[in-house]
Design an enzyme around this catalytic site. Sequence first.
Site, PDB file in Angstrom:
ATOM      1  N   THR A 130      21.273  -5.073  84.816  1.00 41.08           N
ATOM      2  CA  THR A 130      21.305  -6.074  85.893  1.00 41.08           C
ATOM      3  C   THR A 130      20.522  -7.313  85.462  1.00 41.08           C
ATOM      4  OG1 THR A 130      21.404  -4.335  87.554  1.00 41.08           O
ATOM      5  CG2 THR A 130      20.617  -6.470  88.319  1.00 41.08           C
ATOM      6  N   GLY A 131      20.970  -8.479  85.918  1.00 38.15           N
ATOM      7  CA  GLY A 131      20.196  -9.700  85.664  1.00 38.15           C
ATOM      8  C   GLY A 131      21.031 -10.778  85.007  1.00 38.15           C
ATOM      9  N   SER A 132      20.412 -11.924  84.775  1.00 39.39           N
ATOM     10  CA  SER A 132      21.159 -13.066  84.260  1.00 39.39           C
ATOM     11  C   SER A 132      21.594 -12.864  82.809  1.00 39.39           C
ATOM     12  CB  SER A 132      20.329 -14.345  84.414  1.00 39.39           C
ATOM     13  OG  SER A 132      19.071 -14.189  83.805  1.00 39.39           O
TER      14      SER A 132
ATOM     15  N   ASP B 104      20.840  -3.645  78.704  1.00 40.61           N
ATOM     16  CA  ASP B 104      20.122  -4.240  79.839  1.00 40.61           C
ATOM     17  C   ASP B 104      19.094  -5.258  79.337  1.00 40.61           C
ATOM     18  OD1 ASP B 104      19.317  -4.761  82.407  1.00 40.61           O
ATOM     19  OD2 ASP B 104      18.545  -2.747  82.823  1.00 40.61           O
TER      20      ASP B 104
ATOM     21  N   ALA C 299      15.222  -7.395  80.164  1.00 38.92           N
ATOM     22  CA  ALA C 299      13.838  -6.976  80.453  1.00 38.92           C
ATOM     23  C   ALA C 299      13.035  -8.202  80.866  1.00 38.92           C
ATOM     24  CB  ALA C 299      13.210  -6.335  79.221  1.00 38.92           C
ATOM     25  N   ASP C 300      11.917  -7.944  81.527  1.00 35.75           N
ATOM     26  CA  ASP C 300      11.007  -9.031  81.913  1.00 35.75           C
ATOM     27  C   ASP C 300       9.904  -9.216  80.876  1.00 35.75           C
ATOM     28  OD1 ASP C 300      12.239  -9.631  84.500  1.00 35.75           O
ATOM     29  OD2 ASP C 300      11.708  -7.559  84.926  1.00 35.75           O
TER      30      ASP C 300
ATOM     31  N   GLY D   8      12.424  -7.081  87.626  1.00 34.57           N
ATOM     32  CA  GLY D   8      12.295  -8.398  88.249  1.00 34.57           C
ATOM     33  C   GLY D   8      13.398  -8.618  89.284  1.00 34.57           C
TER      34      GLY D   8
ATOM     35  N   GLU E 264      18.374   1.496  86.938  1.00 28.89           N
ATOM     36  CA  GLU E 264      18.270   1.149  85.509  1.00 28.89           C
ATOM     37  C   GLU E 264      17.592   2.282  84.742  1.00 28.89           C
ATOM     38  OE1 GLU E 264      18.028  -3.717  86.028  1.00 28.89           O
ATOM     39  OE2 GLU E 264      16.186  -2.598  85.771  1.00 28.89           O
TER      40      GLU E 264
HETATM   41  C1  5RP Z   1      16.481  -6.308  86.819  1.00 24.76           C
HETATM   42  C2  5RP Z   1      15.870  -6.323  85.471  1.00 24.76           C
HETATM   43  C3  5RP Z   1      16.295  -7.403  84.521  1.00 24.76           C
HETATM   44  O1  5RP Z   1      16.750  -6.820  83.360  1.00 24.76           O
HETATM   45  C4  5RP Z   1      15.116  -8.293  84.220  1.00 24.76           C
HETATM   46  O2  5RP Z   1      14.579  -8.775  85.446  1.00 24.76           O
HETATM   47  C5  5RP Z   1      15.509  -9.470  83.332  1.00 24.76           C
HETATM   48  O3  5RP Z   1      16.336 -10.333  84.028  1.00 24.76           O
HETATM   49  P1  5RP Z   1      16.986 -11.625  83.370  1.00 24.76           P
HETATM   50  O4  5RP Z   1      17.993 -11.148  82.374  1.00 24.76           O
HETATM   51  O5  5RP Z   1      17.621 -12.344  84.544  1.00 24.76           O
HETATM   52  O6  5RP Z   1      15.889 -12.446  82.739  1.00 24.76           O
HETATM   53  O7  5RP Z   1      15.077  -5.498  85.110  1.00 24.76           O
HETATM   54  O8  5RP Z   1      15.916  -5.328  87.635  1.00 24.76           O
END
Ligand code: 5RP
Length: 217
Positions: free
Chosen positions: A27-29, A80, A82-83, A95, A102
């Site tokens: 999930t995420g951008s 996936d 990560a932050d 995040g 996940e």
């Molecule tokens: C969502 C997450 C995302 O992988 C993490 O927040 C990174 O997001 P982005 O790719 O938007 O920077 O763990 O729960």
Amino acid sequence: MQDDLKKLAAQAAIPYVKNCRILGVGTGSTVNHFIDLLAPLKHQFEGAVSSSEASTERLLALGIPVLDLNAVGTLDIYVDGADEINTNLELIKGGGGALTREKIIAAASKHFICIADHSKLVSRLGKFPLPVEVIPMARSYVARTISALGGQPVWRENFITDNGNVILDIHRLDILEPMKLENTLNNITGVVTTGLFANRSADTVLLASEQGTQTLT
Ligand code: 5RP
């Protein structure tokens, strides 16, 4: 630009899709770029297990079948974002609030590939507030318990997870021993999941910078 680097990292994960039957999708951008890049390849694999309602919607809109984890067994790969990422490939995630699904998919996958831009690499985890998913009635109890451990929990107000729970974001943690902290937090009654991915860290990190994509293993 950071978003271009996220796309570059997503592109670097595409070769790993070859010969996979079923993929886990985060999930995420950054993952949104990965999902978009998967669309033209959708006839090469059976489908994806999704970690959030948001990713499910995006996958389905592109015609990629979304499968139930219970029906498919072990997944070939999980991709996936990560932050935060450290050099042991331990992560802070959540995040976007999708940490529980996940973590389940990461556990059920043979190969966890983390895609990110280079700003996510840190020498020590904890500057990014650590998300913890909590059963709603336990919110205050869990917050008090975490405060006693030295963290500063902040309730992510007006946010409910896909599982109907709440998130506490834990500030001021200097995470010296990620596995130990993950285990300690997991043991607090009312905690569903922590965003620390140390016991099940990434197997490969694809880190994009202006110089190209680096592979960490
Ligand atoms: C969502 C997450 C995302 O992988 C993490 O927040 C990174 O997001 P982005 O790719 O938007 O920077 O763990 O729960």
